[in-house]
Structure formats: structure tokens, C-alpha cells
Design an enzyme around this catalytic site. Structure first.
Site, PDB file in Angstrom:
ATOM      1  N   THR A 134      18.489  58.690 129.103  1.00 37.11           N
ATOM      2  CA  THR A 134      17.178  59.186 129.548  1.00 37.11           C
ATOM      3  C   THR A 134      16.147  58.061 129.655  1.00 37.11           C
ATOM      4  O   THR A 134      15.585  57.826 130.717  1.00 37.11           O
ATOM      5  CB  THR A 134      16.641  60.261 128.575  1.00 37.11           C
ATOM      6  OG1 THR A 134      17.634  61.253 128.404  1.00 37.11           O
ATOM      7  CG2 THR A 134      15.352  60.873 129.090  1.00 37.11           C
ATOM      8  N   LYS A 157      15.891  43.970 118.056  1.00 35.84           N
ATOM      9  CA  LYS A 157      15.080  43.397 116.965  1.00 35.84           C
ATOM     10  C   LYS A 157      13.867  42.609 117.476  1.00 35.84           C
ATOM     11  O   LYS A 157      12.945  43.180 118.011  1.00 35.84           O
ATOM     12  CB  LYS A 157      15.970  42.544 116.060  1.00 35.84           C
ATOM     13  CG  LYS A 157      17.016  43.410 115.313  1.00 35.84           C
ATOM     14  CD  LYS A 157      17.569  42.718 114.113  1.00 35.84           C
ATOM     15  CE  LYS A 157      18.714  43.446 113.467  1.00 35.84           C
ATOM     16  NZ  LYS A 157      18.364  44.138 112.248  1.00 35.84           N
ATOM     17  N   PHE A 210      29.022  42.572 112.236  1.00 38.41           N
ATOM     18  CA  PHE A 210      28.228  43.802 112.319  1.00 38.41           C
ATOM     19  C   PHE A 210      27.718  43.939 113.745  1.00 38.41           C
ATOM     20  O   PHE A 210      26.995  43.068 114.237  1.00 38.41           O
ATOM     21  CB  PHE A 210      27.038  43.784 111.355  1.00 38.41           C
ATOM     22  CG  PHE A 210      26.323  45.118 111.305  1.00 38.41           C
ATOM     23  CD1 PHE A 210      26.577  46.024 110.292  1.00 38.41           C
ATOM     24  CD2 PHE A 210      25.415  45.478 112.299  1.00 38.41           C
ATOM     25  CE1 PHE A 210      25.943  47.268 110.262  1.00 38.41           C
ATOM     26  CE2 PHE A 210      24.778  46.715 112.282  1.00 38.41           C
ATOM     27  CZ  PHE A 210      25.047  47.609 111.251  1.00 38.41           C
TER      28      PHE A 210
HETATM   29  O1  PSZ Z   1      22.392  48.845 107.868  1.00 32.92           O
HETATM   30  C1  PSZ Z   1      22.177  48.776 109.086  1.00 32.92           C
HETATM   31  O2  PSZ Z   1      22.385  49.683 109.909  1.00 32.92           O
HETATM   32  C2  PSZ Z   1      21.668  47.489 109.604  1.00 32.92           C
HETATM   33  S1  PSZ Z   1      20.998  46.380 108.607  1.00 32.92           S
HETATM   34  C3  PSZ Z   1      20.827  45.252 109.815  1.00 32.92           C
HETATM   35  C4  PSZ Z   1      21.301  45.713 110.974  1.00 32.92           C
HETATM   36  C5  PSZ Z   1      21.752  47.013 110.867  1.00 32.92           C
HETATM   37  N1  PSZ Z   1      21.373  44.952 112.075  1.00 32.92           N
HETATM   38  C6  PSZ Z   1      21.578  45.511 113.335  1.00 32.92           C
HETATM   39  C7  PSZ Z   1      22.500  44.869 114.301  1.00 32.92           C
HETATM   40  C8  PSZ Z   1      22.893  43.516 114.185  1.00 32.92           C
HETATM   41  O3  PSZ Z   1      22.445  42.746 113.182  1.00 32.92           O
HETATM   42  C9  PSZ Z   1      23.776  42.990 115.133  1.00 32.92           C
HETATM   43  C10 PSZ Z   1      24.202  41.559 115.069  1.00 32.92           C
HETATM   44  N2  PSZ Z   1      24.238  43.769 116.119  1.00 32.92           N
HETATM   45  C11 PSZ Z   1      23.880  45.053 116.251  1.00 32.92           C
HETATM   46  C12 PSZ Z   1      23.010  45.640 115.357  1.00 32.92           C
HETATM   47  C13 PSZ Z   1      22.628  47.075 115.548  1.00 32.92           C
HETATM   48  O4  PSZ Z   1      21.301  47.165 115.871  1.00 32.92           O
HETATM   49  P1  PSZ Z   1      20.478  48.502 115.543  1.00 32.92           P
HETATM   50  O5  PSZ Z   1      20.355  48.598 114.058  1.00 32.92           O
HETATM   51  O6  PSZ Z   1      19.181  48.296 116.241  1.00 32.92           O
HETATM   52  O7  PSZ Z   1      21.248  49.627 116.113  1.00 32.92           O
END
Ligand code: PSZ
Length: 500
Positions: free
Chosen positions: A381, A357, A217
Site C-alpha cells: 500500500t 534505520k 540478522f
Molecule cells: O530485535 C530486533 O528485531 C532488532 S534489533 C536490531 C535490529 C532488529 N536491526 C534490524 C535489521 C538489521 O540490523 C539488519 C542488518 N537488517 C535488517 C534489519 C531489520 O530491520 P527492521 O527492524 O527495520 O525490520
């Protein structure tokens, strides 16, 4: 405006004093005059099932405005403290999921309240700058105090961004720009490059790829989504790139019983990585970068050995691919080290490390050569948010002052021991207890039982999350101490007993 903000800060500090004397609350750290005293509740306290009536009412209201399919319940962030999240129905829950792993030192940490109530920080709160063009005077100093003070080995440059996806998206662009500049021998782009890119054609928009892993992910934006392979619902109906996807090792547990099989499995995956790099080069879509999580989180808390990552790093180097370690979920201390890749013991672990995070701001560290060659090639931006750097500098102070990484290692051991004991007690229900620090998971016999366990645990005052097909993951804040582990284990044991 400013005066109402100031009075809000006074109200917060007043409230803080009330909390200190409120029944059901207590100090939990050893009293020391120079240490920020941590403050926490005694344990969960449940008044209704979750979501309660007030949450239901608000979900209905919000449902008229947005899709609320994912909303669990509504929160009272004023009353939430330390490891406990309080909801709008007055339920107080031990939070072992922490807003999808993104609360570093618990709710309303006094050090952060103090920082935000300092009038000297008001202008940072009120005036959000476009950091790429008009940074504030203290910006280099704040970056040095915060992100650079914990820079991964071999990296002295960092680019802040908003969220995790935005960080990865820009990190991918940085890898492509780096790769094409190398291919061009660092000459200026041709007229054809410049005109063809305007209509999404080669050579200006080159056929390059990023290798990712099944189960990964990396975010949901268009580029990141091409490297995300954890759930079909994330990807359905969205056009994507023809980029190579390698298998991520599927380790067998307990690790010590399957040393040989697991080493063979890792070797198989590494071989596949090299085959894919060669195949995609032959297809005319060379691999510019490899992206990987140190522990695949959303995909089910899949671990691999330090040797696997060392070999992968070497494969990237051998084939001229950049190596991008996505620490968005693993970064920030849950594994017992600030960066999970530190467990690999390498001086040169990566070319790019992205984060978000628990680091509060998004962004990525990179090697000097991955700096884009011109302004405005990596740009937007806000380019981050300086209030988050302020908070992060203080979070890092608290981590150091309160030795929180040692605490995590200690509570992680207690959590892992407890999970192994429960697994022995409920062999039909639980398997594959695993983890590093408090970044832990355990598998449940099937998805339906997992959902039922998660809901029952929540009604008993423990918040947990799922990941993968049938895992439960643990993502507490760094202030999750051994006695919190025992509170959790007792409640979890009760929940499991009902499922026997
Ligand atoms: O369902 C979702 O969109 C979720 S639930 C947990 C996440 C996203 N995690 C975000 C995440 C991550 O765990 C890793 C390893 N890389 C990138 C991301 C993306 O981060 P955000 O969500 O801040 O864009």
C-alpha cells in the site's frame, strides 16, 4: 486540524528559542552564519535510577495493553536534544545506542524542526499516499535529492519501503523473480507456472534458495527470518526454508598480530560458500542470491576484510547468484562512509543494497536487471513514506554542510583509541576492541558482567547496547563529537573500575 498542526509547529520553534537560552545547554559547533547551528546539552544529568518512578508507572499502564518485556524506559522526546535522550523522570543520558542505531543527526535537530514547521510541507505530513499508484508531483525530485544523491556505485534505481525487514523481504523477491526470468529465457510464465503457484507448488513456486551467514540478522518476517541466525529466540517455533548457511569469518584480534590466521579463516569461509552453492544446486534448490551484512551487527559486530567481500562478490558472479548487501544497520555514515561497502573499494559492489534505520525510510537500490518485469510484482500500500524522503534530503544536507562523515572518522579514532586503552587497563574484563568509524564494539568477559555494566552505565547517564553473546556496541549519531567520546570514556572508566 491544519491549524492545530501549525500551532504545534510554532510551539516547537518557540521551544527551540527557549532551549537556546536554557541553562545547562550550549552551542557546540563553530558559529557560522550559513551553518545550521547545532545545539546540545553539557553532559548527562541523572535524577533517579533508570527506569525511574514515572517510567515504572507508564510501563504498568502499557503492560495492560501490550507486552512490555522489552521496554527500557519512557522518553521525553520534546526535551531530548542532539546526543542526549531525556526520559520521563527528567534523566538526561548521552545516547550511544540511538534507537537501535537509527537517529542520524541527533534528537530535534534544528534543521529538521525547521523543515517540519514549513507550511509548504504540511500536505506531505497530513496526506500519506499509496506511493505505488498515486505519487505526489515532487516525488521524483525528492527521490533524486535524497536517496539517489547517495546511490551506491553502479546503481541508479531505488525502491522505497517501510522498515528494514520489509526492504529485505522485497529485495529477496526481486532476486527470485530475476533468477526465474533468467531460467525461463525471459519467456512468459506457462499456464502450469500460474496455476501451481496458487497452491504453493513447483514450478510456479520454485525450489530456490538464498545463502546467508551464521550470525547474520536480516529481519524477523518469514522470508528474512530464514536468513537470520543471530539468536534462537528470534526463530523458535516459526517454520522456515531449507536454505544454505555459511560460516562468517571469526577474526582474531588485534588484527595486525593475526594477519595469516585471519586470511586462512576467511579463505575457509569462502570455500564453504562455494561448496554450499554447489550442494544446493545438486539438491535442486539453486542459490538465487547471497545476502550479507558488511559488518554483522546483531550477531556481535563481526568484521571481515575488504578482500573477503571482493572474493564473495566474485563467487556470486561466477555462480550466477545475485549479491545483496544488507546495509540496514551499517548504512548512513557511522562507519565514516555513507555506505560501509564503500570501504571495500569496488566499482560494482553489489546487485542489491538494502537500507533503513539512519536513512529514515526503508528500501533498496538495485541494478537495472533486478527491476521486476511487471507492475504489482513488488508492491504494497504505502511503498515507503514521502515525509521520510523530505527528512532524509535535509539530513543529507546537514551531513554535507557539517562534514559529519569526517567528524565520524575523527571521533571514531578517539573512541577506538579510548577503547584500546581501557582494554589494556582492564584485561580481565575487556577484549577485542574493534570498529570502523564510530561503529564500534568491545567484548566483556561474560554475559552477566555485560548486563551489569550496561545497567550501571545507564544509571550514570550513558546509553549503550549489547550485541552477540557478550559484546557492547556503540552506535552514536553522526553528531557525536570527540568531546562526547571523552565524556563517555570517563563515565565508562568509572563503571569498569567498579567491576575490577
Ligand atoms: O530485535 C530486533 O528485531 C532488532 S534489533 C536490531 C535490529 C532488529 N536491526 C534490524 C535489521 C538489521 O540490523 C539488519 C542488518 N537488517 C535488517 C534489519 C531489520 O530491520 P527492521 O527492524 O527495520 O525490520
Amino acid at each position: 486540524m491544519a491549524s492545530s498542526l501549525i500551532s504545534r509547529h510554532f510551539a516547537l520553534s518557540l521551544q527551540k528559542n527557549l532551549w537556546l537560552s536554557a541553562p545547562g545547554c550550549r552551542y557546540v559547533s563553530k558559529a557560522a552564519p550559513k551553518t545550521q547551528v547545532e545545539f546540545d546539552y553539557d553532559g548527562p544529568s541523572m535524577k533517579t535510577s533508570v527506569p525511574g518512578p514515572r517510567s515504572e508507572e507508564l510501563t504498568k499502564q502499557l503492560g495492560d495493553i501490550q507486552n512490555v518485556g522489552a521496554v527500557n524506559f519512557f522518553c521525553n522526546y520534546d526535551e531530548s536534544r542532539g546526543n542526549y535522550l531525556v526520559d520521563v523522570d527528567g534523566n538526561r543520558m548521552l545516547d550511544i545506542y540511538t534507537q537501535i542505531s537509527s537517529i542520524p543527526i541527533g534528537y530535534n535537530h534544528p534543521a529538521l524542526l525547521k523543515l517540519m514547521s514549513n507550511p509548504n510541507n504540511l500536505s506531505t505530513l497530513v496526506n500519506r499516499p499509496a506511493l505505488g499508484i498515486l505519487p505526489p508531483e515532487n516525488f521524483p525530485e525528492k527521490l533524486t535529492e535524497s536517496l539517489l544523491s547517495v546511490a551506491p556505485s553502479g546503481m541508479s534505481r531505488v525502491q522505497t519501503m517501510a522498515c528494514g525487514s520489509c526492504s529485505n523481504e522485497n529485495a529477496f523477491k526481486a532476486m527470485f523473480i530475476w533468477y526465474r526470468n533468467k531460467e525461463r529465457g525471459h519467456n512468459t510464465p506457462s499456464d502450469e507456472d500460474l496455476s501451481s503457484c496458487m497452491i504453493n507448488q513447483v514450478p510456479g513456486c520454485p525450489e530456490l534458495s538464498i545463502l546467508s551467514f551464521m550470525g547474520a540478522f536480516h529481519g524477523r518476517t518469514m522470508g528474512c527470518l530464514a536468513t537470520t541466525h543471530s539468536k534462537a529466540i528470534h526463530k523458535l517455533d516459526v517454520p522456515s526454508f531449507d536454505w544454505p548457511i555459511a560460516p562468517f569469518p571469526k577474526l582474531q584480534y588485534p588484527l595486525e598480530e593475526f594477519t595469516r590466521e585471519n586470511a586462512q579463516e576467511e579463505a575457509r569461509c569462502l570455500e564453504e560458500v562455494e561448496d554450499l552453492i554447489v550442494k544446493w544446486r545438486q539438491k535442486g534448490k539453486p542459490v538465487a542470491g547471497i545476502v550479507i551484512e558488511p559488518i554483522q551487527a546483531e550477531g556481535g559486530d563481526n568484521h571481515a576484510s575488504p578482500d573477503f567481500f571482493k572474493s564473495l562478490r566474485n563467487i556470486a558472479r561466477k555462480h550466477g547468484c545475485a549479491f545483496h548487501v544488507d546495509e540496514v544497520q551499517t548504512g548512513g555514515g557511522n562507519t565514516g562512509k555513507l555506505w560501509a561497502h564503500e570501504h571495500w573499494g569496488m566499482d560494482d559492489p553489489a546487485d542489491i543494497v538494502s537500507f533503513s534505520k539512519k536513512l529514515l525510510t526503508g528500501g533498496y537500490y538495485h541494478k537495472d536487471e533486478l527491476q521486476a518485469d511487471k507492475a504489482y510484482r513488488i508492491f504494497n500500500t504505502w511503498m515507503g513514506d514521502p515525509t521520510k524522503n523530505l527528512l532524509l534530503a535535509e539530513v543529507l544536507n546537514v551531513i554535507r554542510r557539517e562534514n559529519l562523515l569526517e567528524e565520524v572518522t575523527r571521533s571514531g579514532k578517539a573512541l577506538q583509541n579510548g577503547l584500546h586503552e581501557l582494554q589494556a587497563q582492564y584485561p580481565g574484563l575487556l577484549s577485542r576492541a574493534r570498529g570502523q568509524g564510530t561503529f564500534c564494539a568491545i567484548d566483556i568477559c561474560d554475559d552477566a558482567t555485560r548486563s551489569s555494566i550496561l545497567l550501571k552505565a545507564r544509571d550514570k547517564g550513558v546509553l549503550l547496547g549489547g550485541c552477540g553473546d557478550r559484546s557492547i556496541r556503540f552506535r552514536p549519531a553522526l553528531v557525536f563529537k570527540e568531546y562526547h567520546v571523552h565524556i563517555f570514556l570517563n563515565i565508562f572508566n568509572d563503571v569498569l573500575a567498579q567491576h575490577k
